[in-house]
Design a protein around this motif. Structure first.
Motif, PDB file in Angstrom:
ATOM      1  N   VAL A  56       0.836  -1.204   0.000  1.00  0.00           N
ATOM      2  CA  VAL A  56       0.000   0.000   0.000  1.00  0.00           C
ATOM      3  C   VAL A  56       0.865   1.247   0.000  1.00  0.00           C
ATOM      4  O   VAL A  56       0.619   2.193  -0.753  1.00  0.00           O
ATOM      5  N   VAL A  80       0.797   3.881  -3.107  1.00  0.00           N
ATOM      6  CA  VAL A  80       0.406   5.274  -2.875  1.00  0.00           C
ATOM      7  C   VAL A  80       1.548   6.214  -3.253  1.00  0.00           C
ATOM      8  O   VAL A  80       1.331   7.245  -3.908  1.00  0.00           O
ATOM      9  N   THR A 105       1.758   6.382  -7.010  1.00  0.00           N
ATOM     10  CA  THR A 105       0.623   7.105  -7.569  1.00  0.00           C
ATOM     11  C   THR A 105       0.802   8.608  -7.416  1.00  0.00           C
ATOM     12  O   THR A 105       0.537   9.371  -8.350  1.00  0.00           O
ATOM     13  N   ILE A 106       1.275   9.031  -6.260  1.00  0.00           N
ATOM     14  CA  ILE A 106       1.512  10.465  -6.044  1.00  0.00           C
ATOM     15  C   ILE A 106       2.616  10.965  -6.965  1.00  0.00           C
ATOM     16  O   ILE A 106       2.511  12.043  -7.569  1.00  0.00           O
ATOM     17  N   GLY A 130      -5.830  13.080  -2.101  1.00  0.00           N
ATOM     18  CA  GLY A 130      -5.391  12.066  -1.143  1.00  0.00           C
ATOM     19  C   GLY A 130      -6.432  11.788  -0.080  1.00  0.00           C
ATOM     20  O   GLY A 130      -6.651  10.636   0.310  1.00  0.00           O
ATOM     21  N   TYR A 139      -9.178   9.740  -1.804  1.00  0.00           N
ATOM     22  CA  TYR A 139      -8.725   8.366  -2.042  1.00  0.00           C
ATOM     23  C   TYR A 139      -8.675   7.583  -0.728  1.00  0.00           C
ATOM     24  O   TYR A 139      -9.074   6.421  -0.668  1.00  0.00           O
ATOM     25  N   GLY A 140      -8.160   8.206   0.324  1.00  0.00           N
ATOM     26  CA  GLY A 140      -8.088   7.539   1.619  1.00  0.00           C
ATOM     27  C   GLY A 140      -9.460   7.231   2.189  1.00  0.00           C
ATOM     28  O   GLY A 140      -9.697   6.143   2.725  1.00  0.00           O
ATOM     29  N   GLY A 168     -10.920   4.387   0.152  1.00  0.00           N
ATOM     30  CA  GLY A 168     -10.247   3.135   0.488  1.00  0.00           C
ATOM     31  C   GLY A 168     -10.660   2.623   1.856  1.00  0.00           C
ATOM     32  O   GLY A 168     -10.837   1.419   2.047  1.00  0.00           O
TER      33      GLY A 168
END
Length: 143
Positions: A62, A66, A69-70, A102, A105-106, A109
Protein backbone atom coordinates in the motif's frame (compact mmCIF):
# COMPACT_ATOMS: atom_id res chain seq x y z
CA UNK A 1 -14.45 -36.15 33.20
CA UNK A 2 -12.75 -32.74 33.60
CA UNK A 3 -13.23 -29.60 31.51
CA UNK A 4 -10.11 -27.42 31.82
CA UNK A 5 -10.14 -23.65 32.10
CA UNK A 6 -8.51 -21.30 29.64
CA UNK A 7 -5.34 -21.27 31.76
CA UNK A 8 -4.89 -24.98 31.03
CA UNK A 9 -5.12 -24.57 27.26
CA UNK A 10 -1.36 -24.44 26.77
CA UNK A 11 0.80 -27.59 26.75
CA UNK A 12 2.40 -26.57 30.06
CA UNK A 13 -1.03 -25.90 31.57
CA UNK A 14 -2.37 -29.30 30.51
CA UNK A 15 0.71 -31.04 31.92
CA UNK A 16 0.27 -29.18 35.23
CA UNK A 17 -3.42 -30.13 35.27
CA UNK A 18 -2.54 -33.79 34.72
CA UNK A 19 0.02 -33.69 37.52
CA UNK A 20 -2.42 -32.09 39.94
CA UNK A 21 -5.16 -34.59 39.05
CA UNK A 22 -2.82 -37.55 39.50
CA UNK A 23 -1.93 -36.27 42.97
CA UNK A 24 -5.57 -36.35 44.08
CA UNK A 25 -6.34 -39.24 46.44
CA UNK A 26 -9.56 -40.49 44.84
CA UNK A 27 -8.24 -40.54 41.22
CA UNK A 28 -7.32 -43.89 39.73
CA UNK A 29 -6.41 -43.04 36.12
CA UNK A 30 -5.58 -39.80 34.34
CA UNK A 31 -5.55 -40.09 30.58
CA UNK A 32 -4.42 -37.03 28.67
CA UNK A 33 -3.56 -36.78 25.01
CA UNK A 34 -1.34 -33.71 24.71
CA UNK A 35 -0.02 -34.43 21.24
CA UNK A 36 -3.07 -32.94 19.55
CA UNK A 37 -2.80 -29.83 21.75
CA UNK A 38 0.82 -29.42 20.73
CA UNK A 39 -0.06 -29.90 17.06
CA UNK A 40 -2.92 -27.42 17.32
CA UNK A 41 -0.70 -24.83 19.01
CA UNK A 42 1.98 -25.35 16.35
CA UNK A 43 -0.59 -24.85 13.56
CA UNK A 44 -1.96 -21.75 15.27
CA UNK A 45 1.56 -20.36 15.64
CA UNK A 46 2.24 -20.92 11.94
CA UNK A 47 -1.06 -19.27 11.00
CA UNK A 48 -0.32 -16.26 13.24
CA UNK A 49 3.06 -15.80 11.60
CA UNK A 50 1.58 -16.17 8.11
CA UNK A 51 -1.06 -13.55 8.96
CA UNK A 52 1.54 -11.12 10.33
CA UNK A 53 3.73 -11.64 7.27
CA UNK A 54 0.79 -11.17 4.91
CA UNK A 55 -0.35 -8.05 6.76
CA UNK A 56 3.16 -6.60 6.64
CA UNK A 57 3.51 -7.28 2.94
CA UNK A 58 0.10 -5.77 2.23
CA UNK A 59 1.00 -2.67 4.27
CA UNK A 60 4.28 -2.31 2.39
CA UNK A 61 2.53 -2.69 -0.95
CA UNK A 62 0.00 0.00 0.00
CA UNK A 63 2.80 2.41 0.88
CA UNK A 64 4.60 1.69 -2.40
CA UNK A 65 1.45 2.00 -4.51
CA UNK A 66 0.41 5.27 -2.88
CA UNK A 67 3.91 6.72 -3.22
CA UNK A 68 4.10 5.72 -6.86
CA UNK A 69 0.62 7.10 -7.57
CA UNK A 70 1.51 10.47 -6.04
CA UNK A 71 4.77 10.58 -8.00
CA UNK A 72 2.96 9.84 -11.27
CA UNK A 73 0.28 12.42 -10.51
CA UNK A 74 2.97 15.05 -9.89
CA UNK A 75 4.73 14.13 -13.13
CA UNK A 76 1.45 14.32 -15.06
CA UNK A 77 0.77 17.80 -13.66
CA UNK A 78 4.33 19.08 -13.93
CA UNK A 79 3.47 21.73 -16.52
CA UNK A 80 0.51 22.93 -14.46
CA UNK A 81 2.69 23.19 -11.33
CA UNK A 82 5.39 25.11 -13.23
CA UNK A 83 2.83 27.59 -14.58
CA UNK A 84 1.40 28.09 -11.09
CA UNK A 85 4.91 28.74 -9.74
CA UNK A 86 5.63 31.25 -12.52
CA UNK A 87 2.44 33.14 -11.70
CA UNK A 88 3.46 33.29 -8.04
CA UNK A 89 1.65 30.41 -6.36
CA UNK A 90 3.00 29.27 -3.02
CA UNK A 91 4.07 25.69 -2.33
CA UNK A 92 0.95 25.16 -0.22
CA UNK A 93 -1.29 26.29 -3.06
CA UNK A 94 0.42 23.86 -5.45
CA UNK A 95 0.15 20.99 -2.95
CA UNK A 96 -3.50 21.56 -2.04
CA UNK A 97 -5.04 19.60 -4.98
CA UNK A 98 -2.85 16.61 -4.12
CA UNK A 99 -3.93 16.76 -0.47
CA UNK A 100 -7.60 16.93 -1.42
CA UNK A 101 -7.33 14.00 -3.80
CA UNK A 102 -5.39 12.07 -1.14
CA UNK A 103 -8.16 12.65 1.39
CA UNK A 104 -10.80 11.41 -1.05
CA UNK A 105 -8.73 8.37 -2.04
CA UNK A 106 -8.09 7.54 1.62
CA UNK A 107 -11.73 7.95 2.56
CA UNK A 108 -12.84 5.76 -0.34
CA UNK A 109 -10.25 3.14 0.49
CA UNK A 110 -11.25 3.13 4.16
CA UNK A 111 -14.93 2.72 3.32
CA UNK A 112 -14.05 -0.06 0.87
CA UNK A 113 -11.93 -1.84 3.51
CA UNK A 114 -14.72 -1.66 6.09
CA UNK A 115 -17.14 -3.08 3.52
CA UNK A 116 -14.79 -5.97 2.72
CA UNK A 117 -14.35 -6.76 6.44
CA UNK A 118 -18.10 -6.69 7.04
CA UNK A 119 -18.69 -9.03 4.10
CA UNK A 120 -15.97 -11.39 5.36
CA UNK A 121 -17.52 -11.43 8.84
CA UNK A 122 -20.95 -12.16 7.37
CA UNK A 123 -19.58 -15.00 5.24
CA UNK A 124 -17.43 -16.60 7.95
CA UNK A 125 -19.54 -16.23 11.10
CA UNK A 126 -21.80 -19.26 10.53
CA UNK A 127 -19.02 -21.75 9.57
CA UNK A 128 -16.80 -20.57 12.43
CA UNK A 129 -19.67 -20.83 14.93
CA UNK A 130 -20.35 -24.37 13.71
CA UNK A 131 -16.67 -25.29 14.03
CA UNK A 132 -16.50 -23.83 17.53
CA UNK A 133 -19.64 -25.75 18.51
CA UNK A 134 -18.02 -28.99 17.35
CA UNK A 135 -15.24 -28.36 19.86
CA UNK A 136 -17.67 -27.41 22.63
CA UNK A 137 -16.87 -23.71 22.49
CA UNK A 138 -18.78 -20.65 21.42
CA UNK A 139 -17.84 -17.65 19.34
CA UNK A 140 -18.30 -14.17 20.73
CA UNK A 141 -18.17 -10.93 18.81
CA UNK A 142 -15.39 -9.55 21.03
CA UNK A 143 -17.24 -6.27 21.56
Amino acid sequence: MVTPTLAASTPEGTAALKTSLEAAADVDVVQLDTEWVQRLNAMLDVMRRVLWLTGGLLGLSVVLVVGNTIRLDILNRRDEIEVMKLVGATDGFARRPFLYSGVWYGLGGGIGAVAVVMIAIALLSRPLSHLAALYGASLSSGA
